[in-house]
Design a protein around this motif. Structure first.
Motif, mmCIF file in Angstrom:
data_model
loop_
_atom_site.group_PDB
_atom_site.id
_atom_site.type_symbol
_atom_site.label_atom_id
_atom_site.label_comp_id
_atom_site.label_asym_id
_atom_site.label_seq_id
_atom_site.Cartn_x
_atom_site.Cartn_y
_atom_site.Cartn_z
ATOM 1 N N ALA A 101 -7.611 68.666 89.843
ATOM 2 C CA ALA A 101 -6.632 67.742 90.417
ATOM 3 C C ALA A 101 -5.753 68.535 91.379
ATOM 4 C CB ALA A 101 -5.779 67.093 89.331
ATOM 5 N N VAL A 102 -5.417 67.926 92.508
ATOM 6 C CA VAL A 102 -4.589 68.581 93.521
ATOM 7 C C VAL A 102 -3.448 67.638 93.884
ATOM 8 C CG1 VAL A 102 -4.519 69.604 95.829
ATOM 9 C CG2 VAL A 102 -6.605 69.781 94.449
ATOM 10 N N THR A 103 -2.244 68.156 93.850
ATOM 11 C CA THR A 103 -1.090 67.369 94.270
ATOM 12 C C THR A 103 -0.378 68.094 95.409
ATOM 13 O OG1 THR A 103 0.999 66.368 93.566
ATOM 14 C CG2 THR A 103 0.392 68.459 92.542
ATOM 15 N N ARG A 104 0.262 67.334 96.256
ATOM 16 C CA ARG A 104 1.050 67.923 97.340
ATOM 17 C C ARG A 104 2.532 67.988 96.985
ATOM 18 N NH1 ARG A 104 -1.437 66.413 103.223
ATOM 19 N NH2 ARG A 104 -3.633 66.360 102.643
ATOM 20 N N SER A 105 2.868 67.550 95.801
ATOM 21 C CA SER A 105 4.264 67.571 95.361
ATOM 22 C C SER A 105 4.397 68.472 94.140
ATOM 23 C CB SER A 105 4.736 66.147 95.055
ATOM 24 O OG SER A 105 3.927 65.562 94.043
ATOM 25 N N VAL A 106 5.464 68.310 93.416
ATOM 26 C CA VAL A 106 5.745 69.182 92.277
ATOM 27 C C VAL A 106 4.875 68.787 91.079
ATOM 28 C CG1 VAL A 106 7.517 69.980 90.678
ATOM 29 C CG2 VAL A 106 8.106 69.499 93.056
ATOM 30 N N ALA A 107 4.260 69.765 90.454
ATOM 31 C CA ALA A 107 3.545 69.534 89.196
ATOM 32 C C ALA A 107 4.550 69.599 88.063
ATOM 33 C CB ALA A 107 2.457 70.573 89.008
ATOM 34 N N ASP A 108 4.612 68.534 87.264
ATOM 35 C CA ASP A 108 5.553 68.528 86.148
ATOM 36 C C ASP A 108 4.857 67.968 84.902
ATOM 37 O OD1 ASP A 108 5.409 65.798 86.559
ATOM 38 O OD2 ASP A 108 7.340 65.685 87.584
ATOM 39 N N GLU A 109 5.590 67.873 83.828
ATOM 40 C CA GLU A 109 4.996 67.450 82.560
ATOM 41 C C GLU A 109 4.524 66.003 82.612
ATOM 42 O OE1 GLU A 109 6.983 68.641 78.917
ATOM 43 O OE2 GLU A 109 8.218 70.056 80.055
ATOM 44 N N GLY A 110 5.209 65.172 83.414
ATOM 45 C CA GLY A 110 4.787 63.788 83.539
ATOM 46 C C GLY A 110 3.427 63.679 84.197
ATOM 47 N N ALA B 23 7.087 72.826 88.116
ATOM 48 C CA ALA B 23 8.339 72.701 87.366
ATOM 49 C C ALA B 23 8.275 73.522 86.085
ATOM 50 C CB ALA B 23 8.605 71.231 87.036
ATOM 51 N N PRO B 24 9.408 74.020 85.616
ATOM 52 C CA PRO B 24 9.437 74.786 84.363
ATOM 53 C C PRO B 24 8.847 73.980 83.208
ATOM 54 C CG PRO B 24 11.536 74.972 85.527
ATOM 55 C CD PRO B 24 10.741 73.919 86.250
ATOM 56 N N GLY B 25 8.067 74.643 82.393
ATOM 57 C CA GLY B 25 7.484 74.029 81.213
ATOM 58 C C GLY B 25 6.148 73.347 81.453
ATOM 59 N N THR B 26 5.743 73.224 82.721
ATOM 60 C CA THR B 26 4.517 72.494 83.033
ATOM 61 C C THR B 26 3.276 73.234 82.530
ATOM 62 O OG1 THR B 26 5.576 71.598 85.005
ATOM 63 C CG2 THR B 26 3.175 71.429 84.884
ATOM 64 N N ARG B 27 3.222 74.506 82.776
ATOM 65 C CA ARG B 27 2.045 75.295 82.360
ATOM 66 C C ARG B 27 1.890 75.254 80.832
ATOM 67 N NH1 ARG B 27 0.708 78.750 86.886
ATOM 68 N NH2 ARG B 27 2.463 78.893 88.352
ATOM 69 N N GLU B 28 3.022 75.403 80.154
ATOM 70 C CA GLU B 28 2.976 75.411 78.697
ATOM 71 C C GLU B 28 2.545 74.049 78.148
ATOM 72 O OE1 GLU B 28 5.644 78.533 80.232
ATOM 73 O OE2 GLU B 28 5.449 76.363 80.583
ATOM 74 N N ALA B 29 3.008 72.983 78.805
ATOM 75 C CA ALA B 29 2.651 71.643 78.352
ATOM 76 C C ALA B 29 1.153 71.392 78.493
ATOM 77 C CB ALA B 29 3.440 70.591 79.147
ATOM 78 N N LEU B 30 0.574 71.840 79.608
ATOM 79 C CA LEU B 30 -0.863 71.647 79.813
ATOM 80 C C LEU B 30 -1.679 72.489 78.839
ATOM 81 C CD1 LEU B 30 -3.253 70.473 81.326
ATOM 82 C CD2 LEU B 30 -2.988 72.253 83.064
ATOM 83 N N ALA B 31 -1.261 73.752 78.650
ATOM 84 C CA ALA B 31 -1.993 74.631 77.734
ATOM 85 C C ALA B 31 -1.963 74.091 76.310
ATOM 86 C CB ALA B 31 -1.399 76.034 77.781
ATOM 87 N N ALA B 32 -0.846 73.452 75.933
ATOM 88 C CA ALA B 32 -0.749 72.899 74.588
ATOM 89 C C ALA B 32 -1.575 71.627 74.450
ATOM 90 C CB ALA B 32 0.715 72.602 74.264
ATOM 91 N N ALA B 33 -1.605 70.812 75.520
ATOM 92 C CA ALA B 33 -2.340 69.546 75.461
ATOM 93 C C ALA B 33 -3.841 69.761 75.495
ATOM 94 C CB ALA B 33 -1.908 68.633 76.611
ATOM 95 N N VAL B 34 -4.298 70.657 76.373
ATOM 96 C CA VAL B 34 -5.735 70.927 76.508
ATOM 97 C C VAL B 34 -5.910 72.446 76.620
ATOM 98 C CG1 VAL B 34 -7.853 70.429 77.779
ATOM 99 C CG2 VAL B 34 -5.994 68.753 77.788
ATOM 100 N N PRO B 35 -6.062 73.131 75.498
ATOM 101 C CA PRO B 35 -6.217 74.593 75.542
ATOM 102 C C PRO B 35 -7.340 75.013 76.490
ATOM 103 C CG PRO B 35 -5.924 73.844 73.293
ATOM 104 C CD PRO B 35 -6.086 72.607 74.122
#
Length: 526
Positions: A464-473, A496-508
Motif C-alpha cells: 500500500a502506498v499513501t501520499r499523506s501521513v501513515a497513522d494508526e487509523g 506518525a508516532p506509534g504507527t510502526r508498532e501498531a502494524l507490527a502488533a496487528a500483523v507480525p
C-alpha cells in the motif's frame, strides 16, 4: 573509482557517486510513448526505449512485469558502444576519460549479465582503442572461463595512406557466454566454394565426395603399417607420420568403397568423405571478411538509401549483424542492444524473426534514425540490407517507451531530499512498487485518483502506498483488507508516532517504509 558508481548527468556526461546514492539505485519507470504495427502495448512486445541503456536494463530486470519477460531470458546481446577513440562524431561524443569509459562499460555489462539467459551470449563490438581493457573487464564481470572467442572483422580493404604508422582496418567482437557449459551456437550455411571441392570421378552412387588425407603427424600405436594398392604399389604413411586408422579399419573402408586409390589404382590411399554425409553447415570462424559480412561503408549506404539525408556516423552493415544473430540466436529468441544508434541490430532481428529490445539515449537519434528505420521495416518499406536474404516483406510491430524522469529529487551534495509528491496520479505509486519489486494488481491510470489501498503483491506480501501521513487509523483500514496469512508493506512520506508498532502488533512481519529515505534499503531487507 572502481568502488564508486557512475550515473549519467543528463547532459551527455557522467558523474561518480557513492554506490548507495539514490541516482545509482532508483529503478526508473518505463513510460509508453507510441506503438507501431501490431504491437499490443505489453512488456512482451518488441521494445524501442528512449533513455540511458543502464536505466532501461535495470528497469527490465527489476520491474516485476518486465522482469518476468526479460530477466535471465535474453538469448543474445550485441552492443556497439562508443569506441572511446577521442573523436567527436555528429551523433555522439566518443571521447571519455579512460576510467570513466571503463566504469560506464562495467555497469552496463553487469546489467546485461542480469538479463542474459544461462545459455546466452554477449557480443561487444570495439576497435583497438579499448578492446584489450574491455577483455579484462569482461573476464571480471562474466568470468574468464566464459570467454568464447574474439572475432576479427576486416571492415575495409582500402588501407588509409594517411595513417601515421599502420592503417587500422579491423574491428573486434568480444564474445562471452553466460555459462560456457550451457552455450550452443548455430552453424553457418555451407558455401558454394566448399561444395565445389566435392567431385565424383568414379561415379559412386553415394554422390560427390572429397578425398581426405588418411595420414597424420600424431603418434598412433596401430598406425605404422604398409598397405598395397589394387595396382600393386605399396604405401606407408610417410616419414614421421602415421595412418589415422588401424589396418583392420583401412580394410573395412576399402571393402565399403570408401578408399580412393587414384584412377590407375596405385595412388596413396585417401578416404572418401561424401557430401551427403558431412555436417550440413560450417563451424563459424573468428575471421570475418567484408566480402561475406559487409564493409564499414555498407552500413552508411544502407541508412542513407533508406532514410535519406546525412547517414548515421557509425552504422554497421546488416550482413554483419545477420552473421552474429545467425550464430547466437534462433527465431523467437530475445535479442538486446543497449546502444541502438541507427537501429541496425533491431532491424536485422526483426527481419530474422527474433524478438528484440533496443535502447538509445539521444532523442534526436531516435527521431531521425532509429524509429523511422524500424517503422519502415515493419511496413515492409526497407528493400536493402538483409531483406532479400531473409525473405522479409513486412509485418509485426513494436512499442516505443521512454525511461521516466526520476521521482526522487537529490540535493547537490547527493543526499535524498524529497519525492515529487505533485507527480501525476499513479506515478509515485508505480515508482515505489518498481523500487520494492511489487507487481501491481492493476497499473494506476494516469487520470485516476489513487487512494492508499492495497495496490501490489510480492508473494504473500501486499503493498500500500499513501501520499499523506501513515497513522494508526490507516493501518487499521489496510489490515482489514488483508487476506489470511498476508503481510503488509506500507510506504508513506511521513509516519506518525506509534504507527510502526501498531502494524507490527496487528500483523507480525509487516512493516512501514518511509519514502524516499528508507525506500532503497527496504527491498534488501524484505
Amino acid at each position: 573509482n572502481k568502488d564508486k558508481s557512475l550515473v549519467a548527468d543528463g547532459a551527455g556526461g557522467y558523474l561518480w557517486v557513492d554506490p548507495d546514492d539514490v541516482r545509482a539505485r532508483e529503478v526508473r519507470l518505463l513510460d509508453p510513448v507510441s506503438r507501431v504495427g501490431d504491437a499490443g502495448g505489453t512488456p512482451a512486445d518488441n521494445l524501442l526505449v528512449r533513455g540511458d541503456g543502464l536505466d532501461a536494463m535495470r528497469s527490465l530486470a527489476r520491474i516485476p512485469e518486465y522482469a518476468e519477460v526479460y530477466r535471465g531470458r535474453v538469448k543474445l546481446v550485441y552492443i556497439d558502444p562508443p569506441f572511446n577513440t577521442r573523436q567527436a562524431f555528429e551523433h555522439y561524443d566518443d571521447s571519455l576519460e579512460h576510467s570513466v569509459w571503463l566504469g560506464m562499460m562495467r555497469e552496463r555489462l553487469e546489467a546485461i549479465r542480469d538479463l542474459l539467459a544461462p545459455d546466452g551470449s554477449v557480443w561487444v563490438h570495439l576497435d583497438d582503442a579499448e578492446m584489450a581493457y574491455c577483455k579484462v573487464l569482461m573476464d571480471e564481470v562474466f568470468g574468464r572461463q566464459n570467454f568464447v572467442a574474439t572475432v576479427v572483422w576486416q571492415r575495409t580493404n582500402s588501407p588509409r595512406n594517411s595513417a601515421q604508422f599502420l592503417s587500422s582496418d579491423t574491428d573486434y567482437l568480444l564474445v562471452y557466454a553466460q555459462e560456457i557449459d550451457r552455450l550452443s551456437f548455430n552453424m553457418l550455411g555451407r558455401t558454394d566454394e566448399m561444395d565445389a571441392k566435392f567431385k565424383n570421378p568414379d561415379g559412386d552412387e553415394r554422390g560427390p565426395w572429397f578425398a581426405a588425407d588418411l595420414s597424420a603427424r600424431n603418434f598412433y600405436s596401430k598406425g605404422s603399417y604398409v598397405v598395397t594398392a589394387p595396382g600393386g604399389k605399396q604405401h606407408g604413411p610417410g616419414a614421421g607420420r602415421f595412418w589415422a586408422v588401424s589396418e583392420d579399419t583401412m580394410g573395412q573402408l576399402d571393402a565399403d568403397g570408401r578408399i580412393w586409390w587414384g584412377s590407375a589404382g596405385n595412388n596413396k590411399p585417401t578416404r572418401k568423405l561424401f557430401l551427403a554425409e558431412v555436417r550440413q553447415g560450417r563451424v563459424p570462424s573468428t575471421m570475418w571478411l567484408p566480402e561475406e559480412v559487409g564493409y564499414v561503408r555498407n552500413g552508411k549506404q544502407e541508412t542513407k538509401s533508406l532514410l535519406g539525408g546525412d547517414p548515421f556516423a557509425t552504422p554497421k552493415p546488416e550482413r554483419l549483424l545477420e552473421r552474429v544473430l545467425t550464430i547466437g540466436s534462433s527465431p523467437g529468441d530475445i535479442v538486446l542492444d543497449a546502444f541502438a544508434g541507427s537501429g541496425t541490430t533491431a532491424a536485422v532481428a526483426h527481419k530474422m524473426g527474433r524478438r528484440w529490445v533496443t535502447v538509445e539515449q539521444q532523442e534526436s537519434t531516435v527521431d531521425v534514425f532509429t524509429r523511422p528505420r524500424l517503422a519502415k521495416v515493419v511496413d515492409g518499406e526497407d528493400p536493402g540490407g538483409v531483406t532479400e536474404s531473409t525473405g522479409w516483406t513486412g509485418g509485426g510491430g513494436f512499442s516505443e517507451l521512454r525511461v521516466a524522469p526520476p521521482v526522487v529529487e537529490v540535493s547537490e551534495a547527493g543526499s535524498v531530499t524529497t519525492v515529487a509528491l505533485q507527480a501525476e496520479p499513479g506515478r509515485i505509486e508505480r515508482a515505489v512498487a518498481a523500487q520494492l519489486g511489487y507487481e501491481l494488481d492493476a497499473v494506476p491510470h494516469p487520470d485516476a485518483v489513487c487512494g492508499p489501498g492495497l495496490i501490489g503483491r510480492s508473494g504473500r506480501s501486499r503493498l500500500a502506498v499513501t501520499r499523506s501521513v501513515a497513522d494508526e487509523g490507516l493501518v487499521a483500514v489496510l489490515v482489514s483488507e488483508l487476506g489470511d496469512d498476508e503481510l503488509l508493506l506500507l510506504a508513506a512520506p511521513m509516519v506518525a508516532p506509534g504507527t510502526r508498532e501498531a502494524l507490527a502488533a496487528a500483523v507480525p512481519g509487516s512493516r512501514v517504509v518511509r519514502y524516499p529515505r528508507e525506500l532503497f534499503t527496504a527491498r534488501a531487507a524484505r
